[in-house]
Design a protein around this motif. Structure first.
Motif, PDB file in Angstrom:
ATOM      1  N   LEU A  39       8.508  14.106  -1.899  1.00  0.00           N
ATOM      2  CA  LEU A  39       7.354  12.859  -1.649  1.00  0.00           C
ATOM      3  C   LEU A  39       6.749  13.218  -0.292  1.00  0.00           C
ATOM      4  CD1 LEU A  39       9.222  10.069  -3.370  1.00  0.00           C
ATOM      5  CD2 LEU A  39       7.132  10.834  -3.895  1.00  0.00           C
ATOM      6  N   GLN A  40       7.680  13.350   0.826  1.00  0.00           N
ATOM      7  CA  GLN A  40       6.941  13.369   2.124  1.00  0.00           C
ATOM      8  C   GLN A  40       6.040  14.455   2.330  1.00  0.00           C
ATOM      9  OE1 GLN A  40      10.156  13.991   5.024  1.00  0.00           O
ATOM     10  NE2 GLN A  40       8.691  13.809   6.885  1.00  0.00           N
ATOM     11  N   GLU A  41       6.152  15.803   1.558  1.00  0.00           N
ATOM     12  CA  GLU A  41       5.180  16.815   1.690  1.00  0.00           C
ATOM     13  C   GLU A  41       4.057  16.459   0.963  1.00  0.00           C
ATOM     14  OE1 GLU A  41       5.707  21.168  -0.104  1.00  0.00           O
ATOM     15  OE2 GLU A  41       7.326  20.475   1.179  1.00  0.00           O
ATOM     16  N   THR A  56       8.476   1.918 -13.991  1.00  0.00           N
ATOM     17  CA  THR A  56       7.281   1.184 -14.332  1.00  0.00           C
ATOM     18  C   THR A  56       6.306   2.122 -14.490  1.00  0.00           C
ATOM     19  OG1 THR A  56       7.869  -0.498 -12.432  1.00  0.00           O
ATOM     20  CG2 THR A  56       5.766  -0.407 -13.209  1.00  0.00           C
ATOM     21  N   ARG A  57       5.313   1.928 -15.841  1.00  0.00           N
ATOM     22  CA  ARG A  57       4.171   2.728 -16.030  1.00  0.00           C
ATOM     23  C   ARG A  57       3.238   2.460 -15.117  1.00  0.00           C
ATOM     24  NH1 ARG A  57       5.532   3.234 -22.532  1.00  0.00           N
ATOM     25  NH2 ARG A  57       7.191   4.235 -22.223  1.00  0.00           N
ATOM     26  N   SER A  58       2.330   3.393 -15.013  1.00  0.00           N
ATOM     27  CA  SER A  58       1.095   3.274 -14.283  1.00  0.00           C
ATOM     28  C   SER A  58      -0.058   2.265 -15.094  1.00  0.00           C
ATOM     29  CB  SER A  58       0.252   4.541 -13.826  1.00  0.00           C
ATOM     30  OG  SER A  58      -0.021   5.165 -15.077  1.00  0.00           O
ATOM     31  N   SER A  88       0.878  -1.059   0.118  1.00  0.00           N
ATOM     32  CA  SER A  88      -0.136   0.027  -0.075  1.00  0.00           C
ATOM     33  C   SER A  88       0.904   1.169   0.006  1.00  0.00           C
ATOM     34  CB  SER A  88      -0.988   0.162   1.203  1.00  0.00           C
ATOM     35  OG  SER A  88      -1.694   1.291   1.537  1.00  0.00           O
ATOM     36  N   GLY A  89       1.661   1.204   0.755  1.00  0.00           N
ATOM     37  CA  GLY A  89       2.609   2.556   1.063  1.00  0.00           C
ATOM     38  C   GLY A  89       3.492   2.778  -0.323  1.00  0.00           C
ATOM     39  N   SER A 132       2.169   6.498  -7.058  1.00  0.00           N
ATOM     40  CA  SER A 132       1.111   7.333  -7.525  1.00  0.00           C
ATOM     41  C   SER A 132       1.605   8.738  -7.582  1.00  0.00           C
ATOM     42  CB  SER A 132      -0.127   7.225  -6.627  1.00  0.00           C
ATOM     43  OG  SER A 132      -0.792   5.956  -6.698  1.00  0.00           O
ATOM     44  N   LEU A 133       2.361   9.061  -6.752  1.00  0.00           N
ATOM     45  CA  LEU A 133       2.907  10.484  -6.472  1.00  0.00           C
ATOM     46  C   LEU A 133       3.843  10.539  -7.536  1.00  0.00           C
ATOM     47  CD1 LEU A 133       3.342  11.064  -2.670  1.00  0.00           C
ATOM     48  CD2 LEU A 133       1.786  12.029  -4.179  1.00  0.00           C
TER      49      LEU A 133
END
Length: 124
Positions: free
Chosen positions: A26-28, A67-69, A6-7, A13-14
């Motif tokens: 990324l954290q932000e 890797t592409r979405s 999940s993480g 996704s970001l």
């Protein structure tokens, strides 16, 4: 393609949405509070799995999705179909349609999509 936790999927996704990012960025952007070491841990695993690349600029590392979405989506869809529907994506889609409260507009849009795909497949 190794599956995502999940993480990891949230990080991917970001990266898909924003392109190349530093861990602090990324954290932000992360959808919930997360510590920097956790972000870096996700990035290390994703790097090892071959889903992201990393480049150094000065003292900073920038990470980018390899890797592409669409490829990841297809793999996850196939895994879900295998786990829940004997490998049948058709059965999975039918179950989703049955379980969701679709409006008449939704059903018409699905029919239109099916008709378009059917005409592509027949070569028209």
């Amino acid at each position: 393609m190794p599956r995502f936790t999940s993480g990891e999927l949230k990080v991917m996704s970001l990266l898909w949405a924003h392109g190349e990012l530093k861990p602090a960025e990324l954290q932000e952007l992360f959808p919930e509070p997360i510590k920097n070491p956790a972000i870096r841990s996700y990035l290390t695993v994703l790097l090892e799995k071959g889903h992201v690349s990393r480049r150094r600029e000065g003292k900073a590392y920038y990470y980018k999705a390899i890797t592409r979405s669409r490829s990841a989506f297809r793999t996850m869809l196939d895994e879900l179909a295998e786990a829940c529907c004997g490998g049948s994506v058709r059965t999975l889609v039918m179950n989703v349609i049955k379980s969701e409260k679709l409006t008449e507009e939704d059903l018409i849009a699905l029919k239109r999509l099916a008709d378009e795909e059917g005409s592509k497949a027949s070569g028209s």
